[in-house]
Design an enzyme around this catalytic site. Structure first.
Site, short mmCIF file in Angstrom:
data_model
loop_
_atom_site.label_atom_id
_atom_site.label_comp_id
_atom_site.label_asym_id
_atom_site.label_seq_id
_atom_site.Cartn_x
_atom_site.Cartn_y
_atom_site.Cartn_z
N LYS D 17 -0.93 41.34 98.49
CA LYS D 17 -0.56 41.40 97.07
C LYS D 17 -1.17 42.55 96.29
CE LYS D 17 -3.95 37.93 95.55
NZ LYS D 17 -4.26 37.17 96.77
N HIS D 18 -2.14 43.27 96.87
CA HIS D 18 -2.75 44.39 96.13
C HIS D 18 -2.06 45.73 96.38
CE1 HIS D 18 -6.21 41.59 95.89
NE2 HIS D 18 -6.42 42.21 94.75
N HIS D 52 -10.06 38.32 86.60
CA HIS D 52 -9.47 38.93 87.79
C HIS D 52 -8.10 39.49 87.44
CE1 HIS D 52 -8.13 38.24 92.28
NE2 HIS D 52 -8.20 39.52 91.95
N CYS D 109 -8.00 46.83 91.34
CA CYS D 109 -8.22 45.44 90.96
C CYS D 109 -9.70 45.30 90.62
CB CYS D 109 -7.87 44.51 92.13
SG CYS D 109 -8.50 42.82 91.90
N HIS D 112 -11.13 43.37 93.67
CA HIS D 112 -10.83 43.78 95.05
C HIS D 112 -10.65 45.28 95.25
CE1 HIS D 112 -9.64 39.47 94.81
NE2 HIS D 112 -10.48 39.45 95.83
FE LIG Z 1 -7.45 41.16 93.24
#
Ligand SMILES: [Fe+3]
Ligand SMILES: [Fe+3]
Ligand SMILES: [Fe+3]
Ligand SMILES: [Fe+3]
Lengths: 124, 124, 124, 124
Positions: D17-18, D52, D109, D112
């Site tokens: 998803k990133h 987040h 992110c 992340h």
């Molecule tokens: Fe993330």
């Protein structure tokens, strides 16, 4: 897919005018605010004109053993001759850390691309 | 159309924690680089958490009699608790001016909106 | 202290090339993602050269009756002729709202300063 | 000095998803403006909360055979729950190219770290 990371150039800032200079203590106290500065051109000046300038800096931090780097701050330098006003490539902010790690200083010249430098910092 | 300018709040930074503090000389020499700093919380600290933080600063300059203000620099403060890392609202850059005018320091709190302060500077 | 807000110029984008154009629905559903676009030059093009360009956009939102505006997004346009590459002043992102209010579109020309436009949006 | 480039993670956006998704034509005409979009979460949504979120995107362009990449645009997504307002990770701008090359889409992110994707584009 081609790698993007290879675009980050580095070297010795005393000889290569695009390499960021990191001004940070070697050791700081956990949870205490300290000033973190980066600059370009300390030894050899970089042009600053409408056509050629240092556009931005980013400061990132990678705690030892962490999986990901964390962004600390971004600096955008906006004036390059408008009304005879110039912003020079100096950026400082203040940060608070809890773990030793590595500071990464990134910069972008609108003509000569992406550059980086790094420095370890001990948090006690 | 409603005016946007009225959203910029101001006040005395000694009492209101959102008002930017400008650290600049009162007088500089034309064409000489000097450091220009802004900060928040010098008298009363502002929170710095995931939920509530100072997100960015902008420094603008308005030369006396000019029609438009010129942007000097933007500072984005990115870390507000990620991996226990915090960027505090301090921003410094260096600039070179040719004409007297007014420095404008703008800031944005993600909860309490837009704030400003200003200071005249003499260029000789 | 002088007011900063008065620097935001506005007008009719059909006649004044610096006024941002907001492309947004008049009505959206609460909690549904929609695309929000702003641009400059829809009627009269703005120059895009090393010396003169639209540097950035900001989108802000002011919910009806709220005390403060909330920043939605910033767009920086970086290429103005480097290696014959040009970024044009178009910015789009997607947002999710819960309350009716006013969208503010801000922009900065490196020569002609700060401009704005606004549009009400109904959230049902 | 440690390398910074290795921090850019990548993969298949359909599963991770990133990873940024690039929405660009495969072929464009030299000197013609076209829209360039990037997004995250097209297949698997990414969280968007105070704690987040996807903080920013950058679009860079590397003309075939050029020594340096050129920055096209940066997108900062600012609202992650303030007054129940959310900016989602979608960014679009418009660009004009003269030479074939590779588009690089970067994202960050806050938890992340750094991610990238790339796509070749033919300029005729
Ligand atoms: Fe993330
Ligand atoms: Fe250079
Ligand atoms: Fe606040
Ligand atoms: Fe203009």
């Amino acid at each position: 897919m081609e790698g993007f990371g290879t675009f980050f150039q580095t070297g010795d800032w005393k000889g290569e005018k695009h390499v960021p200079v990191i001004h940070a203590p070697e050791k700081v106290t956990a949870g205490e605010v300290f000033e973190l500065k980066m600059s370009i051109g300390d030894a050899v000046g970089h042009p600053n004109t409408f056509e050629h300038y240092i556009s931005w800096f980013k400061l990132m931090y990678h705690p030892e053993g962490a999986k990901f780097p964390i962004e600390l701050a971004s600096f955008d330098f906006a004036a390059h001759g408008e009304s005879d006003i110039f912003t020079e490539p100096t950026g400082l902010t203040s940060v608070k850390l809890q773990k030793s790690g590595t500071i990464y200083a990134l910069s972008y010249c609108n003509i000569h691309g992406l550059w980086m430098n790094s420095q370890k910092i001990e948090v006690v």
